[in-house]
Design a protein around this motif. Structure first.
Motif, PDB file in Angstrom:
ATOM      1  N   HIS B  13     -12.980 -49.666   5.816  1.00 15.70           N
ATOM      2  CA  HIS B  13     -13.863 -49.108   6.848  1.00 15.70           C
ATOM      3  C   HIS B  13     -14.548 -50.228   7.642  1.00 15.70           C
ATOM      4  O   HIS B  13     -14.686 -50.134   8.860  1.00 15.70           O
ATOM      5  N   GLN B  78     -12.654 -37.589   1.814  1.00 19.34           N
ATOM      6  CA  GLN B  78     -13.057 -38.746   2.615  1.00 19.34           C
ATOM      7  C   GLN B  78     -13.557 -38.288   3.985  1.00 19.34           C
ATOM      8  O   GLN B  78     -14.492 -38.855   4.536  1.00 19.34           O
ATOM      9  N   GLY B  79     -12.899 -37.257   4.495  1.00 21.95           N
ATOM     10  CA  GLY B  79     -13.319 -36.727   5.790  1.00 21.95           C
ATOM     11  C   GLY B  79     -14.636 -35.974   5.674  1.00 21.95           C
ATOM     12  O   GLY B  79     -15.573 -36.196   6.444  1.00 21.95           O
ATOM     13  N   LYS B  81     -16.902 -36.259   3.569  1.00 23.86           N
ATOM     14  CA  LYS B  81     -18.036 -37.143   3.291  1.00 23.86           C
ATOM     15  C   LYS B  81     -18.263 -38.154   4.412  1.00 23.86           C
ATOM     16  O   LYS B  81     -19.039 -39.094   4.241  1.00 23.86           O
ATOM     17  N   ASN B  82     -17.550 -37.963   5.520  1.00 21.13           N
ATOM     18  CA  ASN B  82     -17.730 -38.803   6.715  1.00 21.13           C
ATOM     19  C   ASN B  82     -17.449 -40.284   6.506  1.00 21.13           C
ATOM     20  O   ASN B  82     -18.001 -41.130   7.209  1.00 21.13           O
ATOM     21  N   LYS B  83     -16.566 -40.587   5.566  1.00 21.51           N
ATOM     22  CA  LYS B  83     -16.246 -41.999   5.328  1.00 21.51           C
ATOM     23  C   LYS B  83     -15.473 -42.580   6.518  1.00 21.51           C
ATOM     24  O   LYS B  83     -15.473 -43.769   6.729  1.00 21.51           O
ATOM     25  N   PHE B  85     -15.909 -41.811   9.754  1.00 23.65           N
ATOM     26  CA  PHE B  85     -16.621 -41.289  10.929  1.00 23.65           C
ATOM     27  C   PHE B  85     -16.192 -41.957  12.233  1.00 23.65           C
ATOM     28  O   PHE B  85     -16.384 -41.424  13.299  1.00 23.65           O
ATOM     29  N   TYR B  86     -15.569 -43.137  12.132  1.00 22.98           N
ATOM     30  CA  TYR B  86     -15.229 -43.909  13.331  1.00 22.98           C
ATOM     31  C   TYR B  86     -13.911 -43.473  13.968  1.00 22.98           C
ATOM     32  O   TYR B  86     -13.512 -44.009  14.991  1.00 22.98           O
ATOM     33  N   TRP B 106      -9.480 -30.978   7.835  1.00 21.74           N
ATOM     34  CA  TRP B 106     -10.183 -32.051   8.551  1.00 21.74           C
ATOM     35  C   TRP B 106     -10.315 -31.656  10.023  1.00 21.74           C
ATOM     36  O   TRP B 106     -11.376 -31.772  10.638  1.00 21.74           O
ATOM     37  N   HIS B 109     -13.045 -29.018  10.314  1.00 21.58           N
ATOM     38  CA  HIS B 109     -14.435 -29.319   9.952  1.00 21.58           C
ATOM     39  C   HIS B 109     -14.946 -30.682  10.396  1.00 21.58           C
ATOM     40  O   HIS B 109     -16.143 -30.918  10.371  1.00 21.58           O
ATOM     41  N   ARG B 110     -14.030 -31.575  10.753  1.00 20.03           N
ATOM     42  CA  ARG B 110     -14.456 -32.885  11.273  1.00 20.03           C
ATOM     43  C   ARG B 110     -13.654 -33.170  12.535  1.00 20.03           C
ATOM     44  O   ARG B 110     -12.875 -34.110  12.609  1.00 20.03           O
ATOM     45  N   THR B 112     -12.062 -34.324  15.922  1.00 16.98           N
ATOM     46  CA  THR B 112     -12.075 -35.581  16.674  1.00 16.98           C
ATOM     47  C   THR B 112     -11.548 -35.278  18.076  1.00 16.98           C
ATOM     48  O   THR B 112     -11.045 -34.171  18.315  1.00 16.98           O
TER      49      THR B 112
END
Lengths: 435, 375, 256
Positions: B13, B78-79, B81-83, B85-86, B106, B109-110, B112
């Protein structure tokens, strides 16, 4: 709370459905006696293609065969254990393990040993499909095998290139069939079978659409015995004609207000294949006046649908109804592939949202009060994304209950725990048992 | 010598964030090695593979039902938990159902700014898959162009192809050194090489590989090679397990068949005027994932060749728990190895491998191999 | 008005006597082979403790896995329903309940007015709650009630993938061989259970007002692991094992 609100009647065509099913398994078994051919493949295989080899070509479709074995408690356990002893993992598709077990112990539920197919004609969208028959071939010491990849993406993104990919594999498949069987492929027979398939799958959707009526003319447990014909033999004239007859009877039931469950007051749907050895769960629901009126699974595993002018879901209009003349093999293949790519149960393979949207449509149009999701450990293909479906349905405001089980391995189903969940689910919706 | 690669893997990361700061470019997370990185490099986007964190977690239960593999759940965690995020985008090429769910959840819920599902054909044994994949790559390229606002030219594609091919070639050259009687690198070190190549800018990675390639031939490991093992199966970046086998049990992994190993880089693309067809051919012709290895099981022959070339004495067959595609091949693989007298040990991997019980099994396996040597 | 609630569990049978909404007697016995007989014994013991005669009892409601076996109950309520009612009695604002038994674990989400919004329970392969910790205690040669205090003294977190009792046990054994301190192993066991339970809680959706009920609520170490996992305060009633029986007695008041 009264126990009987609506009149009920047994389905007249029930017996005929059972007869057609039994005949199917016997025809396959005895095909060689009359010089015919036997092939094996999935319930989603393009069965219209081998139909071009002649009228004496019979199939054994894998998933319904697995379910048939699952119905039989003792035999199914024998099959499952045989597969495990041969080194196949216990968490694999349970239909597949049952199927392999039937080969390993050499037993056919309709009498005799496992009737070895002359060739395999399979399709592939779930990870297990093509590989299922790799193992069958391993176990049989090698079998001629043709497998078609249909995982070209969701129907909303269909392009000519996607259709071409599948059609090209089928065209090659025809050549392969001719070479493997030594028979000449008859385009006329093939085109006739394509039309039958379209009629069968559109008519089945029409039957399911009748269940929007309150009270529902059919309950899901009954539908299982009816939809199965499309999983066996969708490209046959017998099945297409049967569904036409069935549609007439179901329409008549709706017109006369005949209910499947006389005390219907709570309408539910399920999801994925049920635990076949425990269909009594559906009978248990009746104690609460609850009925499962279907599912995306029973409606869309074989049924082909479209959005009608008024925005609701109904049977897809066939090319024949649109006045399209099917003249060539290529044209028939293109139409058949396009038709199949619109299959509702093929969409969630790409994204769970596509399935959630269809489930919400059913929940609204079929006037549901709640949803029971079977987290089916026996089928990773249809359980794919089911947890996201649950979240989507909850978000839309529908009560959802989940229960874990296995369509074909009863060792993974806990009857008491499941009934306890039904109790808690009903209690949470404020529904009491009908005394 | 391997510190850099190890650090890239452990601090993936930090690397990605620094890269972003330095270049101002976009980063895309990919979920399967069938994703055509060539096109992403051509677009000046950095592809990084999303792997798990190897820590027990409790966030994926609402999203992926328990019968899917622990790897797919670890990746999704990992997604959630926002690991990562970039990430500016996410993408997957169609392979198994399990990892697909990590991608789709992903996506839900996350979200991009860019998300792409590439329907990589399964029937790679049919030539029609080449033209079909080519048309899909065309669509993918157009989507990437729309996202970045920059047209991808043939020159760009050539650059992308070259970056990725160079990386494949260098990795393979280094892996070839493991054929030696005393390999100059351990299996664990080799693992860091491939894993870090999936997480860094390959131009930078290529430089580091070149330097390594200069030093490696003179390197002597101050340890006995012991049994020459191969490890094969599902995704595997379980460093502690590899470390345990090599350091505690004193054997050496000389080759692997994993998508975090040789399957990822084994073959380069073959030059073609039609760049997209060139890329399509490469992915159709690569060592297949079991999801695509039908009707023939071509991997069996490939594994046998590796065993011969790398003088493998024993094979550890691993799978992620509930990994259906591998479960469908493992009995056939074990049978074919047995027929050739190669001993195998089967282990089922989870988010963390239970090192105690596994050590006992590996030691017993090695003991059995040594016993056979006596006769 | 006097009502009785009986919770027929896998391990224990609990009975609670309510008089005008106040607990006046309770009893807990091991569930025998015949759940009905055990329920009868717990019922008598609780009545004796409350100094109440059977004639004074207006209604009996049973809950728990053996609820249908309790022949003398007038009405039944599911474990979910009784847990919700019982937990609300202690914590009127609770909206997320963790109910742990010997073999089963459940997470229940409530609406603002106390109705059940959703629930989840552990599946077959999940390590259950109470009996799992007990068997790990056996492997550690420690009394089950010592596990909590022991784990509170941990110094290092050891990851353990407690999916199944058999595997977890062999992991514990190898940790012992590696000379991992007992305190750290005890903590790892609780973390393992807590991981499974908090997964379940997240499945129904984690809200802000949590209560833990059921026997394992007495295990402070387990409660601590859960608090750390969920990053929330968790309220535990004084007698966590009686909450479901109490919920059944409260329901008996409603229907009497």
């Amino acid at each position: 709370m009264s126990t009987q609100i609506y009149p009920t009647e047994p389905l007249k065509l029930w017996g005929k459905a059972k007869e057609l099913r039994d005949q199917y398994y016997l025809d396959y078994r005895d095909a060689h006696e009359k010089g015919g051919l036997r092939w094996a493949g999935g319930a989603w295989s393009f069965d219209a293609v081998p139909a071009g080899l002649g009228r004496d070509v019979y199939s054994l479709t894998s998933e319904p065969y697995g379910a048939t074995l699952a119905h039989n408690k003792e035999l199914s356990l024998e099959c499952l254990e045989a597969s495990e002893n041969a080194g196949y993992a216990r968490d694999l598709c349970s239909y597949m393990r049952l199927y392999w077990g039937s080969i390993l112990i050499n037993k056919y539920p309709y009498g005799g040993g496992y009737p070895k197919p002359d060739f395999i004609w399979q399709d592939h969208i779930c990870c297990s499909h093509a590989k299922w028959y790799q193992v069958v071939s391993d176990l049989e010491g090698g079998l001629p095998m043709w497998e078609v990849d249909v995982a070209a993406g969701p129907y909303k993104d269909v392009t000519p290139a996607k259709i071409k990919y599948i059609v090209d594999q089928l065209q090659d498949g025809v050549e392969w069939l001719e070479k493997t069987t030594g028979r000449k492929f008859d385009d006329g027979l093939f085109i006739e079978a394509v039309k039958n398939e379209m009629r069968s799958t559109s008519l089945w959707a029409a039957v399911c659409a009748e269940n929007k009526a309150v009270p529902a003319p059919l309950d899901e447990k009954t539908m299982y015995s009816l939809y199965v014909l499309a999983t066996l033999n969708k490209a046959s004239k017998e099945v297409a004609d049967f569904y036409a007859e069935l549609l007439a009877e179901v329409k008549d039931r709706v017109a006369r207000g005949i209910a499947a469950v006389g005390n219907e007051q709570i309408r539910l749907m399920s999801d994925t294949q049920p635990p076949w050895a425990f269909l009594k769960v559906f009978r248990y629901l009746e104690q609460y006046g609850a009925i499962s009126v279907g599912s995306l699974y029973t409606f869309g595993l074989e049924g082909i649908w479209e959005v009608k002018e008024d925005g609701t879901w109904g049977p897809r209009t066939t090319p024949m109804e649109k006045g399209i003349k099917i003249k060539t093999r290529q044209q028939a293949m293109e139409l058949m592939v396009d038709w199949n790519l619109s299959k509702p149960e093929w969409q969630h393979f790409y994204h769970p949202q596509l399935k959630t949207d269809m489930m919400l449509r059913i929940a609204n149009e079929w006037k549901l009060n709640g949803i029971m999701l079977h987290y089916n450990r026996g089928c990773e293909g249809l359980s794919l994304g089911i947890a996201e479906n649950r979240l989507g349905l909850l978000k839309a405001g529908f009560p959802v209950m989940t229960f874990e089980g296995n369509m074909g391995d009863e060792r993974e189903f806990d009857e008491n725990m499941t009934l306890a969940r039904v109790d808690a689910f009903m209690e949470s919706m404020g529904i009491k048992k009908v005394k | 010598m391997f510190t850099q690669f190890k650090e890239w893997y452990e601090k993936r990361h930090d690397y990605a964030m620094e890269w972003k700061e330095k270049t101002g470019g976009k980063i895309i997370g990919y979920f399967c090695t069938y994703v055509p990185e060539e096109i992403l490099y051509a677009a000046d986007v950095l592809p990084v593979r999303v792997l798990g964190g190897h820590e027990p977690q409790d966030v994926t239960e609402p999203h992926i039902f328990g019968m899917y593999c622990p790897f797919s759940r670890d990746v999704l965690a990992q997604g959630l938990k926002n690991k990562f995020f970039y990430l500016d985008g996410i993408t997957i090429a169609q392979s198994c159902l399990h990892i697909r769910q990590a991608y789709t959840s992903w996506d839900l819920h996350r979200p991009t700014e860019f998300s792409y599902y590439l329907p990589m054909p399964h029937n790679v044994q049919s030539d029609h898959s080449r033209t079909f994949l080519r048309s899909e790559l065309q669509q993918f390229q157009e989507a990437v162009e729309k996202w970045t606002g920059k047209k991808i030219t043939d020159v760009d594609l050539d650059r992308g192809i070259d970056i990725v091919n160079t990386n494949r070639r260098l990795l393979k050259q280094i892996f070839e050194l493991r054929r030696q009687e005393n390999p100059p690198l351990t299996g664990q070190e080799a693992m860091y090489l491939v894993l870090s190549s999936q997480m860094t800018d390959k131009r930078e990675h290529n430089k580091a590989l070149l330097e390594l390639l200069e030093q490696l031939p003179q390197r002597k490991l101050n340890r006995p090679t012991g049994e020459r093992l191969m490890i094969l199966g599902s995704e595997n970046d379980d460093i502690p397990f590899t470390e345990m086998v090599e350091q505690v049990c004193e054997a050496t992994f000389v080759i692997d068949d994993h998508c975090t190993g040789t399957r990822y880089f084994w073959n380069e693309s073959v030059k073609d005027e039609d760049r997209l067809l060139e890329i399509a051919n490469r992915y159709v012709d690569r060592v297949p994932c079991p999801t695509k290895d039908w009707p023939q099981r071509k991997r069996l022959e490939h594994i046998q060749n590796l065993i011969k070339d790398y003088d493998v004495q024993g094979v550890i067959v691993i799978q992620q728990k509930f990994c259906d595609p591998h479960e469908l091949d493992i009995p056939a693989i074990q049978k074919s190895l047995k027929e050739r007298g190669i001993p195998t040990l089967f282990l089922e991997f989870d988010v963390t491998a239970p090192l105690g019980p596994f050590r006992i099994r590996v030691e017993a396996f090695l003991e059995m191999m040594r016993q056979e040597d006596l006769f | 008005m006097i009502t009785v609630g009986i919770d027929s569990g896998n391990r224990n049978t609990k009975a609670v006597v309510l008089k005008d909404g106040q607990v006046v007697g309770k009893a807990l016995i091991l569930t025998g082979f015949d759940a009905n007989e055990s329920a009868g014994q717990a019922y008598e013991l609780a009545l004796k403790a409350a100094q109440v005669s059977p004639e004074e009892v207006v209604a009996v409601v049973s809950t728990g896995v053996g609820r249908n076996e309790v022949k003398f109950a007038q009405e039944i309520i599911t474990e979910i329903g009784s847990a919700a009612k019982g937990a609300r009695y202690f914590v009127p604002t609770v909206n997320t309940i963790i109910d742990l038994g010997a073999e089963e674990g459940r997470a229940i989400k409530l609406t603002a007015d106390g109705k059940i919004a959703d629930f989840a329970s552990n599946e077959k392969c999940a390590a259950g709650a109470g009996s799992f910790v007990e068997s790990m205690a056996r492997a550690l040669q420690t009394a089950p009630e010592e596990m909590g205090p022991l784990s509170m003294k941990y110094t290092k977190e050891v990851p353990m993938n407690a999916q199944c009792v058999v595997f977890a046990e062999s992991e514990v054994v190898s940790l012992i061989h590696q000379k991992t301190p007992k305190e750290d192993i005890a903590r790892a066991v609780h973390d393992g259970v807590s991981n499974r339970v908090s997964s379940m809680v997240r499945r129904v959706g984690l809200l802000d007002d949590l209560a833990l009920i059921g026997g394992p609520g007495r295990n402070r170490g387990l409660v601590q692991s859960l608090k750390d996992d969920l990053q929330k305060e968790i309220k535990v009633p004084e007698d966590p094992d009686y909450v479901s029986a109490l919920g059944a007695a409260l329901y008996a008041m409603e229907i009497a």
